[in-house]
Write a protein that holds these residues in place. Sequence first.
Motif, PDB file in Angstrom:
ATOM      1  N   ALA A 156     -80.073  56.066  -4.975  1.00 43.11           N
ATOM      2  CA  ALA A 156     -80.497  54.980  -4.095  1.00 43.11           C
ATOM      3  C   ALA A 156     -79.822  53.665  -4.490  1.00 43.11           C
ATOM      4  O   ALA A 156     -79.660  53.354  -5.678  1.00 43.11           O
ATOM      5  CB  ALA A 156     -82.007  54.818  -4.140  1.00 43.11           C
ATOM      6  N   LEU A 186     -72.006  56.432  -3.282  1.00 45.51           N
ATOM      7  CA  LEU A 186     -72.880  55.270  -3.459  1.00 45.51           C
ATOM      8  C   LEU A 186     -72.112  54.118  -4.091  1.00 45.51           C
ATOM      9  O   LEU A 186     -72.357  52.947  -3.778  1.00 45.51           O
ATOM     10  CB  LEU A 186     -74.083  55.645  -4.316  1.00 45.51           C
ATOM     11  N   GLN A 235     -70.667  52.024  -1.491  1.00 44.65           N
ATOM     12  CA  GLN A 235     -71.659  51.196  -0.817  1.00 44.65           C
ATOM     13  C   GLN A 235     -72.032  49.965  -1.636  1.00 44.65           C
ATOM     14  O   GLN A 235     -72.274  48.883  -1.091  1.00 44.65           O
ATOM     15  CB  GLN A 235     -72.891  52.030  -0.492  1.00 44.65           C
ATOM     16  N   SER A 257     -77.677  46.402   1.421  1.00 52.47           N
ATOM     17  CA  SER A 257     -78.079  47.693   1.964  1.00 52.47           C
ATOM     18  C   SER A 257     -79.544  47.623   2.375  1.00 52.47           C
ATOM     19  O   SER A 257     -80.351  46.936   1.740  1.00 52.47           O
ATOM     20  CB  SER A 257     -77.895  48.799   0.922  1.00 52.47           C
ATOM     21  N   SER A 258     -79.888  48.366   3.416  1.00 56.06           N
ATOM     22  CA  SER A 258     -81.272  48.444   3.881  1.00 56.06           C
ATOM     23  C   SER A 258     -81.958  49.720   3.401  1.00 56.06           C
ATOM     24  O   SER A 258     -82.981  50.126   3.956  1.00 56.06           O
ATOM     25  CB  SER A 258     -81.322  48.382   5.416  1.00 56.06           C
ATOM     26  N   GLU A 259     -81.421  50.351   2.353  1.00 46.79           N
ATOM     27  CA  GLU A 259     -82.008  51.589   1.841  1.00 46.79           C
ATOM     28  C   GLU A 259     -83.284  51.276   1.056  1.00 46.79           C
ATOM     29  O   GLU A 259     -83.227  50.664  -0.014  1.00 46.79           O
ATOM     30  CB  GLU A 259     -81.006  52.326   0.946  1.00 46.79           C
ATOM     31  N   TYR A 260     -84.441  51.695   1.599  1.00 47.48           N
ATOM     32  CA  TYR A 260     -85.746  51.440   0.969  1.00 47.48           C
ATOM     33  C   TYR A 260     -85.941  49.952   0.688  1.00 47.48           C
ATOM     34  O   TYR A 260     -86.244  49.529  -0.432  1.00 47.48           O
ATOM     35  CB  TYR A 260     -85.900  52.253  -0.326  1.00 47.48           C
ATOM     36  N   ARG A 269     -76.244  50.637   6.335  1.00 47.13           N
ATOM     37  CA  ARG A 269     -77.392  50.953   7.180  1.00 47.13           C
ATOM     38  C   ARG A 269     -77.592  52.470   7.231  1.00 47.13           C
ATOM     39  O   ARG A 269     -76.670  53.241   7.011  1.00 47.13           O
ATOM     40  CB  ARG A 269     -77.176  50.427   8.608  1.00 47.13           C
ATOM     41  N   ARG A 270     -78.796  52.888   7.585  1.00 45.54           N
ATOM     42  CA  ARG A 270     -79.105  54.310   7.682  1.00 45.54           C
ATOM     43  C   ARG A 270     -78.622  54.872   9.013  1.00 45.54           C
ATOM     44  O   ARG A 270     -78.646  54.184  10.042  1.00 45.54           O
ATOM     45  CB  ARG A 270     -80.615  54.543   7.536  1.00 45.54           C
ATOM     46  N   HIS A 295     -74.295  61.906   2.539  1.00 41.41           N
ATOM     47  CA  HIS A 295     -74.917  60.569   2.542  1.00 41.41           C
ATOM     48  C   HIS A 295     -75.800  60.393   3.776  1.00 41.41           C
ATOM     49  O   HIS A 295     -75.563  60.992   4.819  1.00 41.41           O
ATOM     50  CB  HIS A 295     -73.854  59.467   2.489  1.00 41.41           C
ATOM     51  N   SER A 296     -76.802  59.536   3.612  1.00 42.49           N
ATOM     52  CA  SER A 296     -77.707  59.178   4.706  1.00 42.49           C
ATOM     53  C   SER A 296     -77.487  57.751   5.187  1.00 42.49           C
ATOM     54  O   SER A 296     -78.005  57.358   6.232  1.00 42.49           O
ATOM     55  CB  SER A 296     -79.172  59.332   4.264  1.00 42.49           C
ATOM     56  N   TYR A 297     -76.756  56.967   4.410  1.00 44.85           N
ATOM     57  CA  TYR A 297     -76.461  55.568   4.734  1.00 44.85           C
ATOM     58  C   TYR A 297     -74.958  55.388   4.791  1.00 44.85           C
ATOM     59  O   TYR A 297     -74.212  56.112   4.110  1.00 44.85           O
ATOM     60  CB  TYR A 297     -77.067  54.626   3.675  1.00 44.85           C
TER      61      TYR A 297
END
Length: 207
Positions: free
Chosen positions: A48, A80, A83, A89-92, A106-107, A144-146
């Motif tokens: 993350a 990561l 990134q 980043s908007s992760e969590y 972004r996701r 990856h998710s983002y």
Amino acid sequence: MIAIIDYGMGNLYSVSKAIERLGHSYEFVSSGEDLLRADGVILPGVGAFGDAMSNLRDLKLVDPIRQYAGTGKPLLGICLGMQLLFESSSEYGEHQGLGLLPGHIRRFTGDYKIPHMGWNKLSFLQKENRIVDGVDQGYVYFVHSYFLQPDDTNREILLAAADYYQEVPGVVGRGNVYGMQFHPEKSGDVGMKLLDNFTDLCAKARV
């Protein structure tokens, strides 16, 4: 010497073995002093965004990474690690990144499988850039998710992209700072050629 940053969140084994296969020496580093004496630096990453930035801050590596980027010597972020090179980043939640490249992480959103996992074909957008020079168009391995959301403010840094229901930046770069969203060390001949180009830049920085 190529420094691979060890901050507790990188896939150090596969990256280091790829560098070894290319015939280059490397060291795992966790201090700013060791990082700054390297000919090239790789920032890997799995996990993350917020946790990764927290680990870098705890090890007092944020300023040395920024300082290293200012030396003109090659810096590569992987997955990561790529990134983390960006502004946020908007992760969590919202998290500040290293701010070395313009853009925000972004996701993926949509009615399709998340995470984006598997082999996707790269399309080269700036084939004259040294990091992609001589690389044949082919498939690379993403997990990856983002992702970096490309827009008018950062399109000049997009060197290669894949298609996953939208344009997904695969290779980015500005000056001596590069990033690869996929895992080049797990991406066959295409990935190894990209890493080889990066190590060539490191060798030239040593001269």
